[in-house]
Design a protein around this motif. Structure first.
Motif, PDB file in Angstrom:
ATOM      1  N   ARG A  93       3.315  -1.473   3.870  1.00 51.87           N
ATOM      2  CA  ARG A  93       2.898  -0.091   3.611  1.00 51.87           C
ATOM      3  C   ARG A  93       4.130   0.805   3.491  1.00 51.87           C
ATOM      4  N   SER A  94       4.031   1.749   2.539  1.00 57.02           N
ATOM      5  CA  SER A  94       5.119   2.691   2.300  1.00 57.02           C
ATOM      6  C   SER A  94       4.557   4.102   2.207  1.00 57.02           C
ATOM      7  N   ASP A  96       1.158   5.774   2.596  1.00 57.21           N
ATOM      8  CA  ASP A  96       0.742   5.588   3.985  1.00 57.21           C
ATOM      9  C   ASP A  96      -0.785   5.572   4.136  1.00 57.21           C
ATOM     10  N   ILE A 114       0.860  -1.186   0.000  1.00 54.40           N
ATOM     11  CA  ILE A 114       0.000   0.000   0.000  1.00 54.40           C
ATOM     12  C   ILE A 114       0.896   1.235   0.000  1.00 54.40           C
ATOM     13  N   SER A 115       0.610   2.176  -0.891  1.00 54.06           N
ATOM     14  CA  SER A 115       1.437   3.374  -1.023  1.00 54.06           C
ATOM     15  C   SER A 115       0.860   4.541  -0.221  1.00 54.06           C
ATOM     16  N   GLU A 174      -4.573   4.185   4.664  1.00 53.94           N
ATOM     17  CA  GLU A 174      -5.116   3.244   5.650  1.00 53.94           C
ATOM     18  C   GLU A 174      -5.546   1.959   4.963  1.00 53.94           C
ATOM     19  N   ALA A 175      -5.157   0.840   5.534  1.00 53.68           N
ATOM     20  CA  ALA A 175      -5.527  -0.454   4.969  1.00 53.68           C
ATOM     21  C   ALA A 175      -6.942  -0.825   5.404  1.00 53.68           C
TER      22      ALA A 175
END
Length: 312
Positions: free
Chosen positions: A111-112, A91, A88-89, A93-94
């Protein structure tokens, strides 16, 4: 080729692990990255499950518009036992549905903070380098005037001694004895030294020397693209060596052909100077200046002029 996993991405890029720790050692087998936009819309017929999946603002923005049941369905199909990981780019939220499915199927969620396009480019370049076909060649790799020259030959022919002389002349050593070669792109070979013998030269009678310690950091480099191979062999009086340079011999490494020159070794020949000039001449040929071809055309012109005078 190296084995690459999500754990390597965690360590090398300092990503954040959100879920699916159980699967961080799943192998990543392809450098292709998928952005599952059409899968978010529900079309999974050709879903490339074995690729690393990248979710950005577009994919997650569309996901928010789905119903709760659709969200669960999409994420359960997105996370499979073959999926090596989901990144996931920005930052972002997943979604909780993604985290739940990831834990169930053991898919690592990373996540990045990087933008999606840049993140995709960096990961692709990294995977192409790590997953590139690799071989090892016995020889020496030296950077001579920007030309990566692979020096090969039988043991004891003088490869390392020649490399030492080249370093003294201001050129840079990449690897001695064993050269690890990766075909990172079609037609591109990159050579480097194994970590165990990096910066080291073996000189018979002296032993092991550290080139960086003796000559400084400017005398070495970590890797170099290979564009020329020079094969050293003991002088054979019964063999006819190329004296003009019109015919270009090739050497195949993995799936790539590299220009190869055979240089005979005999007492009194300064191999370092010969190889240095060979690299300069090779660079001139790439720029369009071919001395051998120019001489051939000049000779042909003289012959034709002589024939013409004969019939006057």
């Amino acid at each position: 080729m190296d084995k690459v996993t999500a754990n390597n991405l965690l360590e090398d890029f300092q990503f954040e692990l959100l879920a699916g720790e159980e699967g961080i050692y799943r192998p990543i087998t392809t450098s292709d990255i998928s952005r599952p936009g059409i899968e978010m819309a529900g079309y999974f017929t050709y879903y490339p499950a074995r690729r690393l999946q990248l979710l950005g603002r577009t994919e997650l923005g569309f996901f928010k518009q789905l119903s709760d049941q659709e969200k669960e369905n999409r994420m359960e199909k997105l996370c499979t036992y073959d999926t090596p990981g989901i990144v996931i780019s920005r930052d972002l939220e997943a979604p909780k549905e993604l985290l739940q499915a990831a834990e169930e199927f053991g898919v690592p969620i990373l996540r990045s903070s990087m933008p999606t396009t840049r993140l995709s480019s960096i990961i692709t370049t990294y995977l192409e380098s790590k997953l590139a076909p690799m071989t090892a060649v016995h020889g020496v790799l030296v950077d001579i005037y920007g030309i990566g020259v692979l020096i090969t030959g039988n043991s004891g022919v003088g490869k390392s001694e020649t490399a030492l002389d080249l370093v003294r002349r201001g050129h840079r050593l990449v690897a001695d004895d064993s050269v690890e070669i990766r075909q990172e792109n079609e037609g591109t070979l990159v050579g480097r030294s194994p970590d165990l013998i990096k910066h080291l030269l073996e000189i018979r009678g002296l032993g092991i020397i550290n080139v960086m310690t003796l000559f400084g950091a400017g005398a070495v480099r970590p890797y170099k693209r290979i564009t020329l191979c020079i094969h050293l062999e003991l002088w054979d009086q019964n063999k006819a060596y190329d004296r003009l340079g019109l015919e270009e011999e090739k050497m195949r490494i993995i799936d790539t052909e590299v220009t190869k020159l055979t240089v005979p070794v005999r007492p009194g020949r300064n191999l370092a100077v010969i190889i240095e000039v060979a690299a300069m001449n090779f660079r001139l040929k790439r720029l369009g200046f071919d001395a051998a071809q120019e001489f051939s055309e000049r000779l042909t012109g003289v012959i034709e002029a002589g024939d013409h005078d004969e019939f006057k």
